[in-house]
Write a protein that holds these residues in place. Structure first.
Motif, mmCIF file in Angstrom:
data_model
loop_
_atom_site.group_PDB
_atom_site.id
_atom_site.type_symbol
_atom_site.label_atom_id
_atom_site.label_comp_id
_atom_site.label_asym_id
_atom_site.label_seq_id
_atom_site.Cartn_x
_atom_site.Cartn_y
_atom_site.Cartn_z
ATOM 1 N N UNK A 198 0.843 -1.213 0.000
ATOM 2 C CA UNK A 198 0.000 0.000 0.000
ATOM 3 C C UNK A 198 0.870 1.252 0.000
ATOM 4 N N UNK A 199 0.557 2.156 -0.924
ATOM 5 C CA UNK A 199 1.320 3.408 -1.015
ATOM 6 C C UNK A 199 2.713 3.224 -1.599
ATOM 7 N N UNK A 200 3.012 2.019 -2.128
ATOM 8 C CA UNK A 200 4.365 1.735 -2.612
ATOM 9 C C UNK A 200 4.543 1.932 -4.111
ATOM 10 N N UNK A 201 5.656 1.420 -4.608
ATOM 11 C CA UNK A 201 6.047 1.658 -6.006
ATOM 12 C C UNK A 201 5.167 0.889 -6.998
ATOM 13 N N UNK A 202 4.852 -0.368 -6.659
ATOM 14 C CA UNK A 202 4.067 -1.192 -7.589
ATOM 15 C C UNK A 202 2.680 -0.579 -7.786
ATOM 16 N N UNK A 220 1.166 0.273 -11.307
ATOM 17 C CA UNK A 220 -0.051 -0.407 -11.802
ATOM 18 C C UNK A 220 -1.168 0.613 -12.069
ATOM 19 N N UNK A 221 -1.178 1.693 -11.279
ATOM 20 C CA UNK A 221 -2.201 2.734 -11.496
ATOM 21 C C UNK A 221 -2.115 3.249 -12.944
ATOM 22 N N UNK A 222 -0.886 3.377 -13.444
ATOM 23 C CA UNK A 222 -0.708 3.855 -14.829
ATOM 24 C C UNK A 222 -1.217 2.794 -15.816
ATOM 25 N N UNK A 223 -0.914 1.505 -15.557
ATOM 26 C CA UNK A 223 -1.408 0.441 -16.462
ATOM 27 C C UNK A 223 -2.930 0.453 -16.498
ATOM 28 N N UNK A 224 -3.551 0.683 -15.339
ATOM 29 C CA UNK A 224 -5.022 0.725 -15.273
ATOM 30 C C UNK A 224 -5.561 1.926 -16.065
ATOM 31 N N UNK A 225 -4.864 3.063 -15.922
ATOM 32 C CA UNK A 225 -5.292 4.275 -16.656
ATOM 33 C C UNK A 225 -5.286 4.014 -18.164
ATOM 34 N N UNK A 226 -4.289 3.256 -18.622
ATOM 35 C CA UNK A 226 -4.196 2.936 -20.059
ATOM 36 C C UNK A 226 -5.035 1.718 -20.436
ATOM 37 N N UNK A 227 -5.693 1.107 -19.461
ATOM 38 C CA UNK A 227 -6.529 -0.086 -19.678
ATOM 39 C C UNK A 227 -5.742 -1.195 -20.408
ATOM 40 N N UNK A 228 -4.565 -1.487 -19.870
ATOM 41 C CA UNK A 228 -3.674 -2.444 -20.533
ATOM 42 C C UNK A 228 -4.280 -3.849 -20.547
ATOM 43 N N UNK A 229 -5.004 -4.205 -19.484
ATOM 44 C CA UNK A 229 -5.628 -5.551 -19.485
ATOM 45 C C UNK A 229 -6.639 -5.661 -20.623
ATOM 46 N N UNK A 230 -7.428 -4.594 -20.816
ATOM 47 C CA UNK A 230 -8.408 -4.625 -21.913
ATOM 48 C C UNK A 230 -7.688 -4.764 -23.254
ATOM 49 N N UNK A 231 -6.561 -4.068 -23.377
ATOM 50 C CA UNK A 231 -5.788 -4.155 -24.631
ATOM 51 C C UNK A 231 -5.337 -5.596 -24.874
#
Ligand SMILES: NC(=O)C1=CN([C@@H]2O[C@H](COP(=O)(O)OP(=O)(O)OC[C@H]3O[C@@H](n4cnc5c(N)ncnc54)[C@H](OP(=O)(O)O)[C@@H]3O)[C@@H](O)[C@H]2O)C=CC1
Ligand SMILES: O=C(O)[C@@H]1CCC=N1
Length: 278
Positions: free
Chosen positions: A232-236, A240-251
């Motif tokens: 919590x509050x760490x680097x990962x 991951x917040x950025x991957x979610x913003x780009x919707x990488x899983x959907x891609x």
């Protein structure tokens, strides 16, 4: 099985040759590879693996117990037309062609022959393919066993209904390319934060190997494993917040669906050409 002929000498063909030769399931001298005319490539394979090459289809087709089809799907019609008249009804055909159905192959050959349709991937080169396989009704038990053993020499094997092979193509046939794409991005990311390319590359490879082994050996799901990395509050969490913003899983999900759809379209192009029922 005494003689293996491989029609097509590209990257998938070499991945299979490399795995089969190193496993010693077939003597290199019992393997003959051919292509459309690129002698330099055939010489390279001959020197690298101790196999034969030949353009004498009138000789290699009738002498083969097993023939692997490893040309591009768009070339299969022309390829089969060149040698179908020399084919014995007992010879086992193994196709690794994306999208091409066993019905289409049967139609192109014109007689009822045993066919195995397989979808490996290029990690066969290092004995780590993930291969889905299906058989038509003319394949006898001894041939099924050979196909099983042969693909096991190059990795993991699963037997499926033919309808599932397009999905397997979209997921694991093309799958290595998705991982390489991810690694390209991680390498570029490593450079932007000041790491040397070699150092970044070594760290990425070990990270991938470690993560793959964790997924394979741990009783935890990938989601649980990810949560274990994410303080919590760490680097990962920040990353991951950025991957979610780009919707990488959907891609990724859409990528796999689109690759599967393309496998179906490639198959349909041939069935339309041959006027086969879908
Ligand atoms: N690459 C991969 O990751 C995977 C590929 N596959 C399937 O494997 C097959 C081959 O793919 P790949 O190895 O990437 O393709 P490549 O383009 O690397 O190789 C195709 C080969 O087929 C040969 N060829 C073309 N026409 C003929 C013909 N009429 N007679 C004999 N040989 C011919 C070419 O010869 P020449 O060079 O002389 O033109 C070449 O050696 C495809 O059907 C693909 O769907 C399946 C799983 C994974
Ligand atoms: O890209 C392709 O069509 C082939 C099939 C699976 C991997 N490569």
């Amino acid at each position: 099985m005494n003689n293996l002929a491989i029609i097509g000498a590209g990257s998938m063909s070499e991945a299979l040759i490399s795995g089969i030769v190193s496993s010693k399931i077939i003597e290199p001298t019992a393997i003959t590879v051919t292509n459309r005319g690129n002698v330099k490539r055939l010489t390279e394979l001959q020197e690298r693996y101790g196999i034969h090459y030949s353009f004498n289809l009138e000789k290699i087709i009738p002498e083969a117990d097993v023939i692997i089809l490893a040309m591009k799907p768009k070339d299969v019609k022309e390829a089969i037309a060149q040698w179908k008249d020399y084919l014995s009804e007992k010879t086992l055909l193994i196709s690794v062609l994306a999208g091409v159905s066993m019905d289409s192959l049967q139609r192109l050959i014109g007689t009822e022959v045993p066919i195995a349709r397989a979808m490996p991937n290029t990690s066969a080169t290092v004995g780590k393919s993930a291969t889905g396989i299906s058989f038509n009704s003319f394949v006898v038990d001894e041939q099924k066993q050979f196909v099983h053993e042969m693909f096991e020499t190059v990795g993991f094997v699963t037997f499926v209904e033919e309808e599932q092979l397009d999905a397997i193509t979209g997921l694991s046939g093309s799958g290595p390319a998705y991982i390489y794409y991810l690694v390209e991005a991680m390498e570029k990311g490593g450079l932007t934060i000041g790491l040397d390319r070699d150092v970044a590359n070594a760290l990425i490879i070990q990270t991938l190997l470690g993560a793959a082994e964790m997924i394979a050996k741990s009783s935890k799901t990938p989601l649980e494993l990810r949560k274990n990395v994410t303080s919590p509050g760490g680097t990962t969490e920040a990353g991951i917040r950025i991957l979610e913003e780009f919707d990488v899983q959907k891609a990724f999900i859409t990528c796999i669906q689109e690759a599967t759809a393309q496998s179906k379209r490639m198959g349909k192009a041939l069935t339309d050409d041959l006027k086969l029922p879908k």
